[in-house]
Design a protein around this motif. Structure first.
Motif, short mmCIF file in Angstrom:
data_model
loop_
_atom_site.label_atom_id
_atom_site.label_comp_id
_atom_site.label_asym_id
_atom_site.label_seq_id
_atom_site.Cartn_x
_atom_site.Cartn_y
_atom_site.Cartn_z
N ALA A 112 0.83 -1.20 0.00
CA ALA A 112 0.00 0.00 0.00
C ALA A 112 0.87 1.26 0.00
O ALA A 112 2.04 1.23 0.40
N ASP A 113 0.28 2.35 -0.43
CA ASP A 113 1.04 3.60 -0.58
C ASP A 113 1.60 4.10 0.75
O ASP A 113 2.69 4.69 0.78
N ASP A 114 0.90 3.86 1.87
CA ASP A 114 1.43 4.35 3.14
C ASP A 114 2.71 3.61 3.52
O ASP A 114 3.64 4.20 4.09
N VAL A 115 2.81 2.33 3.18
CA VAL A 115 4.04 1.58 3.43
C VAL A 115 5.15 2.10 2.53
O VAL A 115 6.28 2.32 2.97
N PRO A 417 -2.55 -1.21 -9.70
CA PRO A 417 -2.79 -2.27 -8.71
C PRO A 417 -2.85 -1.78 -7.27
O PRO A 417 -3.69 -2.23 -6.49
N ALA A 418 -1.99 -0.84 -6.89
CA ALA A 418 -1.96 -0.38 -5.50
C ALA A 418 -3.21 0.39 -5.12
O ALA A 418 -3.49 0.56 -3.93
N ASP A 419 -3.99 0.84 -6.11
CA ASP A 419 -5.25 1.51 -5.80
C ASP A 419 -6.25 0.55 -5.16
O ASP A 419 -7.24 1.00 -4.57
N GLN A 420 -6.01 -0.75 -5.31
CA GLN A 420 -6.90 -1.75 -4.74
C GLN A 420 -6.57 -2.04 -3.27
O GLN A 420 -7.28 -2.77 -2.60
N LEU A 421 -5.45 -1.47 -2.78
CA LEU A 421 -4.96 -1.82 -1.45
C LEU A 421 -5.35 -0.78 -0.42
O LEU A 421 -5.20 0.43 -0.64
N ASP A 422 -5.85 -1.24 0.72
CA ASP A 422 -6.12 -0.36 1.85
C ASP A 422 -4.81 -0.02 2.57
O ASP A 422 -3.84 -0.80 2.50
N PRO A 423 -4.75 1.09 3.28
CA PRO A 423 -3.55 1.39 4.08
C PRO A 423 -3.23 0.23 5.02
O PRO A 423 -4.12 -0.42 5.57
N GLU A 424 -1.93 -0.02 5.19
CA GLU A 424 -1.50 -1.21 5.93
C GLU A 424 -0.86 -0.91 7.27
O GLU A 424 -0.88 -1.74 8.18
N LEU A 425 -0.27 0.26 7.44
CA LEU A 425 0.58 0.50 8.61
C LEU A 425 -0.19 0.44 9.92
O LEU A 425 0.31 -0.10 10.92
N GLU A 426 -1.39 0.98 9.94
CA GLU A 426 -2.15 0.98 11.19
C GLU A 426 -2.49 -0.44 11.63
O GLU A 426 -2.36 -0.80 12.80
N THR A 427 -2.87 -1.28 10.66
CA THR A 427 -3.17 -2.68 10.97
C THR A 427 -1.92 -3.41 11.44
O THR A 427 -1.95 -4.20 12.39
N ILE A 428 -0.81 -3.14 10.77
CA ILE A 428 0.45 -3.79 11.12
C ILE A 428 0.87 -3.44 12.54
O ILE A 428 1.36 -4.28 13.30
N THR A 429 0.64 -2.18 12.92
CA THR A 429 1.02 -1.74 14.27
C THR A 429 0.34 -2.57 15.34
O THR A 429 0.93 -2.89 16.37
#
Length: 595
Positions: A112-115, A417-429
């Motif tokens: 995801a773009d935030d990563v 493709p990355a437009d299909q991805l939700d932000p990941e960092l918050e979940t990873i935390t």
């Protein structure tokens, strides 16, 4: 011959470009040992020579990215961020460069773009000056966000064109790509010839066309696999090249790059003289000559020229992966069939360049097509995702029948493709282990969750130990444990019910999980195995000849696995084998919640 090159004539004339010093990037600390030594060089073998490397006068040193991040965590038990900081401190005067796989960063899927944004920001903060950014499909959409973020960090962008030869690739196509990359803001432009397919005359014409089309400097990265790299480099220089990748000679040649010293010497007292002092390389060469011996167990089988690549177009690293997959299935004798199948699969996928991750997608699918006895009888998840557009836009038309077989009624995406991805960092935390305390730790976990978790746990316990290096033995190995037999077809008896199981193939390991394709009572299943703990009791040494003594009973390995079948996660624990049996389990104790 590359499409778009001027036709062959009897009167072939070279018009050398105006003279200018050629700028050199040495790739020994990244692609040199990645190509020849499976990326196994440790930081402890880099730092002692760092000061001398820093004093040479290179335009840049490639030190990070590619496979180094994964290998540091997985095998070397080093923090890749600590390596980068150490190299930055040791080489303050030279630009440090990394290879970034576009939206894949240093992994094997899109993030995801935030990563992406945080990874690039921290890479810049920890010491990277130059970001060479490529996308395996040359899909410009997968480069856009990374280029924007590097520019926002005030660092140097070098967008890369993945060079290949096919019916859909031409000089005109590469020129169009170059213009789009310049429009995105790249500071320099790289021709990334990962398979060594760039012929000398093609190099001359391609560089001339690029120089006429864009204003940014042109950088050439070409591998020596086919034996053409030095010739292609020289012809590219005559065509107007500005910058060249090389590797110090002990880590050059084979699937690596042209030797630094040779290219510097070749250009001396010419209009393209690098200005580098040949004498400065001598202690560096001696250092890496010694270092290479230390890692001899990881030596690539392709250390010389492999002219077959001129027809197969299969990079040396991909050949090694195919050989490893076939060896696992006790089917190495079928390598010729797989090599013949690779071009067919590549054509059906629209001629993707064979570079990570597309080389693994094509190679694994080709291997399965051969081993299962029927083309596309088993279709990997990666192949399906490729047809769905989740890696990007295929360079050419894909085979409609194969695509229908892979995705059924699902509709391919048309967006980035990355437009299909939700932000990941918050979940990873939320899932981050307590021992992961920094932003860099968080990013390592985001990229390689299973591997990073093991690394953090070992670090917390003070148990970070790299994989052992083999010691040479004049007597040779006492036990050929690396060649032990392993079952590929067997019966499993659980609570009185017998299942006939046959292993048909395996795929590429991702995030610690490796897919296997097995038949259970003749029904094909994809099973993903994730090793959670592995304890080896060791293999006893064979007794000396004539001693009359018998070796002790084998103590079999104990494994803990997680097994995933389709969407359902089921945990199985292989507790052990009865003492005295050989290491191939005839009887095993398998635990879920019951023994």
């Amino acid at each position: 011959m590359l499409k778009g090159r001027p036709p062959r004539t009897e009167d072939f004339t070279i018009q050398p470009a105006h003279g200018k010093p050629i700028l050199i990037t040495d790739v020994a600390l990244r692609d040199g040992h990645q190509s020849l030594l499976a990326t196994r060089m440790r930081t402890e073998d880099m730092l002692p020579i760092a000061q001398k490397l820093d004093a040479v006068g290179y335009w840049s040193l490639e030190v990070w990215g590619g496979a180094t991040f994964d290998t540091c965590l997985r095998f070397l038990k080093e923090d890749p961020w600590e390596r980068l900081r150490a190299l930055r401190a040791a080489m303050p005067n030279t630009r440090l460069q990394m290879l970034l796989r576009g939206q894949n960063l240093v992994g094997y899927r899109h993030y995801a773009d935030d990563v992406l944004e945080r990874f690039i920001e921290r890479s810049a903060a920890n010491g990277i000056d130059v970001f060479r950014i490529f996308d395996a499909l040359n899909d410009i959409r997968n480069l856009d966000r990374a280029i924007h973020e590097v520019k926002a960090c005030g660092k140097h962008v070098e967008a890369a064109i993945c060079y290949t030869v096919s019916p859909v690739h031409s000089i005109d196509r590469y020129v169009n790509l170059a213009r789009q990359m310049e429009d995105l803001g790249t500071d320099t432009l790289c021709i990334k010839d990962m398979a060594g397919l760039l012929a000398p005359v093609d190099a001359y014409h391609l560089v001339r066309r690029l120089k006429a089309a864009v204003r940014v400097p042109i950088h050439l990265h070409t591998h020596y696999t086919s034996g053409m790299a030095s010739m292609a480099s020289l012809m590219a220089i005559l065509g107007g090249l500005d910058m060249l990748d090389t590797a110090i000679s002990p880590l050059a040649g084979g699937t690596s790059h042209p030797p630094t010293e040779t290219m510097v010497a070749s250009l001396r007292e010419t209009p393209y003289d690098t200005g580098l002092d040949l004498g400065a390389f001598q202690p560096i060469t001696e250092h890496f000559r010694t270092v290479r011996r230390k890692y001899r167990q990881f030596e690539s089988d392709f250390t010389g020229v492999d002219a077959e690549i001129l027809t197969s177009q299969i990079p040396g690293g991909m050949l090694s992966n195919l050989a490893a997959q076939l060896t696992e299935q006790n089917a190495l004798e079928r390598m010729k069939e797989v090599l013949d199948e690779v071009p067919r699969v590549r054509k059906e996928l629209g001629y993707p360049p064979l570079v990570t991750p597309t080389s693994q997608i094509v190679g694994t699918q080709a291997t399965l097509n051969v081993l299962t006895g029927e083309r596309y009888k088993v279709i990997t998840t990666e192949t399906k995702n490729y047809f769905l557009g989740l890696y990007g836009r295929a360079p050419g038309p894909v085979d409609a029948d194969v695509m229908a077989r892979a995705i059924g009624n699902e509709e391919p995406i048309r967006t980035r493709p990355a437009d299909q991805l939700d932000p990941e960092l918050e979940t990873i935390t939320k899932d981050l282990p307590p021992s992961a305390t920094t932003v860099e730790d968080q990013l390592s976990f985001a990229l390689f969750p299973a591997i990073a978790r093991d690394f953090f746990d070992a670090r917390e316990k003070g148990e970070l130990v790299p994989e052992p290096l083999e010691m040479s033995s004049p007597k040779g190995p006492a036990v050929a444990h690396e060649l032990h037999l392993a079952p590929v077809e067997f019966n499993v008896n659980v609570h009185g019910e017998t299942y006939h199981v046959k292993v048909s193939g395996s795929g590429r390991k991702t995030d610690g999980r490796k897919p296997y394709y097995i038949r259970v009572n003749d029904k094909l299943e994809e099973v993903s195995l994730e090793p959670i703990q592995e304890v080896l009791a060791g293999v006893p040494e064979a007794p000396d000849a004539g001693s009359g003594s018998k070796p002790p009973n084998h103590i079999a390995a104990v494994h803990v696995w997680q097994r995933q079948v389709h969407e359902n996660d089921v945990g199985y624990k292989l507790v052990g084998f009865p003492q005295g049996l050989d290491p191939i389990p005839r009887l095993a104790y398998l635990v879920t919640d019951k023994l």
